[in-house]
Write an enzyme that holds these catalytic residues in place. Structure first.
Site, PDB file in Angstrom:
ATOM      1  N   GLY A  50       0.507  -1.133   0.122  1.00 52.92           N
ATOM      2  CA  GLY A  50       0.004   0.045  -0.014  1.00 52.92           C
ATOM      3  C   GLY A  50       1.028   1.045  -0.316  1.00 52.92           C
ATOM      4  O   GLY A  50       2.193   0.962   0.506  1.00 52.92           O
ATOM      5  N   GLN A  55       2.754  10.003   1.591  1.00 53.62           N
ATOM      6  CA  GLN A  55       4.253   9.611   1.353  1.00 53.62           C
ATOM      7  C   GLN A  55       5.043  10.043   0.889  1.00 53.62           C
ATOM      8  O   GLN A  55       6.658   9.553   0.802  1.00 53.62           O
ATOM      9  CB  GLN A  55       3.665   7.904   2.143  1.00 53.62           C
ATOM     10  CG  GLN A  55       3.191   7.507   2.988  1.00 53.62           C
ATOM     11  CD  GLN A  55       2.954   6.043   3.419  1.00 53.62           C
ATOM     12  OE1 GLN A  55       2.502   5.364   2.621  1.00 53.62           O
ATOM     13  NE2 GLN A  55       3.891   4.672   3.842  1.00 53.62           N
ATOM     14  N   CYS A  97       6.117   0.713   8.184  1.00 53.58           N
ATOM     15  CA  CYS A  97       5.340   1.587   7.733  1.00 53.58           C
ATOM     16  C   CYS A  97       6.798   2.234   6.798  1.00 53.58           C
ATOM     17  O   CYS A  97       7.334   1.771   7.147  1.00 53.58           O
ATOM     18  CB  CYS A  97       4.973   2.680   8.350  1.00 53.58           C
ATOM     19  SG  CYS A  97       4.211   4.297   7.130  1.00 53.58           S
ATOM     20  N   LEU A  98       6.079   2.140   5.467  1.00 56.84           N
ATOM     21  CA  LEU A  98       7.726   2.132   3.981  1.00 56.84           C
ATOM     22  C   LEU A  98       8.467   3.811   4.685  1.00 56.84           C
ATOM     23  O   LEU A  98       8.798   4.141   4.563  1.00 56.84           O
ATOM     24  CB  LEU A  98       6.826   2.285   3.106  1.00 56.84           C
ATOM     25  CG  LEU A  98       6.351   1.009   2.376  1.00 56.84           C
ATOM     26  CD1 LEU A  98       6.337   1.370   0.582  1.00 56.84           C
ATOM     27  CD2 LEU A  98       7.761   0.250   2.607  1.00 56.84           C
ATOM     28  N   HIS A 139      -4.796   1.375   7.149  1.00 59.92           N
ATOM     29  CA  HIS A 139      -3.170   2.098   7.177  1.00 59.92           C
ATOM     30  C   HIS A 139      -3.642   3.755   6.305  1.00 59.92           C
ATOM     31  O   HIS A 139      -2.805   4.494   6.769  1.00 59.92           O
ATOM     32  CB  HIS A 139      -2.763   1.425   6.723  1.00 59.92           C
ATOM     33  CG  HIS A 139      -0.647   1.503   7.188  1.00 59.92           C
ATOM     34  ND1 HIS A 139       0.152   0.967   8.285  1.00 59.92           N
ATOM     35  CD2 HIS A 139       0.289   2.330   6.570  1.00 59.92           C
ATOM     36  CE1 HIS A 139       0.800   1.485   8.499  1.00 59.92           C
ATOM     37  NE2 HIS A 139       1.159   2.234   6.935  1.00 59.92           N
ATOM     38  N   GLU A 140      -3.597   2.592   5.109  1.00 59.00           N
ATOM     39  CA  GLU A 140      -3.347   4.224   4.758  1.00 59.00           C
ATOM     40  C   GLU A 140      -4.329   5.152   4.660  1.00 59.00           C
ATOM     41  O   GLU A 140      -4.297   6.502   4.218  1.00 59.00           O
ATOM     42  CB  GLU A 140      -3.874   3.477   2.760  1.00 59.00           C
ATOM     43  CG  GLU A 140      -3.048   2.650   2.155  1.00 59.00           C
ATOM     44  CD  GLU A 140      -1.200   2.374   2.803  1.00 59.00           C
ATOM     45  OE1 GLU A 140      -0.703   1.552   3.220  1.00 59.00           O
ATOM     46  OE2 GLU A 140      -1.323   3.721   2.835  1.00 59.00           O
ATOM     47  N   HIS A 143      -3.234   7.690   6.216  1.00 57.64           N
ATOM     48  CA  HIS A 143      -1.630   8.607   6.230  1.00 57.64           C
ATOM     49  C   HIS A 143      -2.348   9.859   5.845  1.00 57.64           C
ATOM     50  O   HIS A 143      -1.859  11.122   6.054  1.00 57.64           O
ATOM     51  CB  HIS A 143      -1.292   7.811   4.917  1.00 57.64           C
ATOM     52  CG  HIS A 143       0.099   7.059   5.173  1.00 57.64           C
ATOM     53  ND1 HIS A 143       1.049   7.360   6.594  1.00 57.64           N
ATOM     54  CD2 HIS A 143       0.514   5.282   5.497  1.00 57.64           C
ATOM     55  CE1 HIS A 143       1.888   6.186   6.678  1.00 57.64           C
ATOM     56  NE2 HIS A 143       0.996   5.735   5.907  1.00 57.64           N
TER      57      HIS A 143
HETATM   58  O1  K2U Z   1       1.376   2.533   3.632  1.00 57.14           O
HETATM   59  C1  K2U Z   1       2.788   1.850   4.359  1.00 57.14           C
HETATM   60  O2  K2U Z   1       4.026   2.299   4.647  1.00 57.14           O
HETATM   61  C2  K2U Z   1       2.717   0.673   2.999  1.00 57.14           C
HETATM   62  C3  K2U Z   1       2.370  -0.927   4.154  1.00 57.14           C
HETATM   63  C4  K2U Z   1       0.793  -0.981   4.387  1.00 57.14           C
HETATM   64  C5  K2U Z   1       1.058  -1.495   5.434  1.00 57.14           C
HETATM   65  C6  K2U Z   1       0.730  -2.099   6.760  1.00 57.14           C
HETATM   66  C7  K2U Z   1       0.673  -2.427   7.345  1.00 57.14           C
HETATM   67  C8  K2U Z   1      -0.279  -3.562   7.277  1.00 57.14           C
HETATM   68  C9  K2U Z   1      -0.970  -3.066   6.289  1.00 57.14           C
HETATM   69  C10 K2U Z   1       0.010  -2.609   4.979  1.00 57.14           C
HETATM   70  C11 K2U Z   1       3.435  -1.530   4.593  1.00 57.14           C
HETATM   71  O3  K2U Z   1       4.792  -0.584   4.794  1.00 57.14           O
HETATM   72  S1  K2U Z   1       4.030  -2.841   2.565  1.00 57.14           S
HETATM   73  C12 K2U Z   1       4.597  -3.800   3.525  1.00 57.14           C
HETATM   74  C13 K2U Z   1       3.905  -4.920   4.393  1.00 57.14           C
HETATM   75  C14 K2U Z   1       3.939  -5.846   3.371  1.00 57.14           C
HETATM   76  C15 K2U Z   1       2.885  -6.733   3.862  1.00 57.14           C
HETATM   77  C16 K2U Z   1       2.510  -7.311   4.658  1.00 57.14           C
HETATM   78  C17 K2U Z   1       2.033  -5.767   5.787  1.00 57.14           C
HETATM   79  C18 K2U Z   1       2.702  -5.188   5.293  1.00 57.14           C
HETATM   80 ZN    ZN Z   2       2.609   3.534   6.080  1.00 56.40          ZN
END
Ligand code: K2U
Ligand code: ZN
Length: 175
Positions: A50, A55, A97-98, A139-140, A143
């Site tokens: 996501g 971001q 979170c990225l 989560h998104e 943001h």
């Molecule tokens: O928004 C972001 O920073 C990307 C997030 C999205 C996310 C976080 C927690 C739970 C679900 C989605 C992640 O960094 S994407 C990396 C990731 C990959 C597989 C499972 C969970 C998170």
């Molecule tokens: Zn995030």
């Protein structure tokens, strides 16, 4: 050689990650389509499932999601998404979170959500999610309002995590 369409992902404590994003006026415009394409490329390269426009420094209510593996991509672009229903039942999962690389914490959220949004043609859509999709949608959309997963942790855990991130980013800058 990295893909020129990739956008830099902002890291905490960049203040833009704490600002409220503005609604998109023209969901079907070329600019939004171009931005969502670059956000998807950036998300796949991270890798992530996501990414929200703030971001990458674009203060717009725009989110991209793709839970699928590389060989069966199924990108979802949500313009002006809003949660219109959520279950009383909750689910807890470890989130990352990225914008806080290498930091993880347990977050409890509603287990199922219903989200209303516009697609890239400007049409009104609705999606229901559970499991990882429910967590990612919440989560998104968080943001877009300057909310980060660390805000759901105890103050102690949040401060520990933020201190660790700051230290790691300082070390990285030194090399
Ligand atoms: O928004 C972001 O920073 C990307 C997030 C999205 C996310 C976080 C927690 C739970 C679900 C989605 C992640 O960094 S994407 C990396 C990731 C990959 C597989 C499972 C969970 C998170
Ligand atoms: Zn995030």
């Amino acid at each position: 050689m990295t893909d020129p369409s990739l956008l830099p992902i902002l890291l905490v404590p960049d203040t833009r990650l704490r600002a409220k994003a503005k609604p998109v006026a023209a969901a079907s415009g070329d600019a939004i389509r171009a931005l969502s394409d670059r956000m998807l490329a950036t998300m796949y390269a991270a890798p992530g499932i996501g990414l929200a426009a703030p971001q990458v420094g674009e203060m717009l209510r725009l989110v991209v999601i793709d839970l699928q593996k590389e060989e069966s991509r199924d990108p979802l672009v949500l313009v002006n998404p809003e949660i219109v229903a959520e279950s009383a039942e909750t689910a807890t999962r470890e989130e990352g979170c990225l914008s806080l690389p290498g930091q993880y914490g347990e977050v409890t959220r509603p287990a199922r959500v219903k989200v209303r949004y516009l697609d890239l043609s400007g049409a009104k859509r609705e999606i229901e999610g559970e499991g990882l999709l429910a967590a990612c949608l919440q989560h998104e959309i968080d943001h877009l309002d300057g909310v980060l997963f660390v805000d759901y942790l105890s103050a102690l855990k949040r401060n520990m995590l933020l201190r660790k991130l700051a230290k790691e980013l300082k070390l990285k800058d030194r090399h």
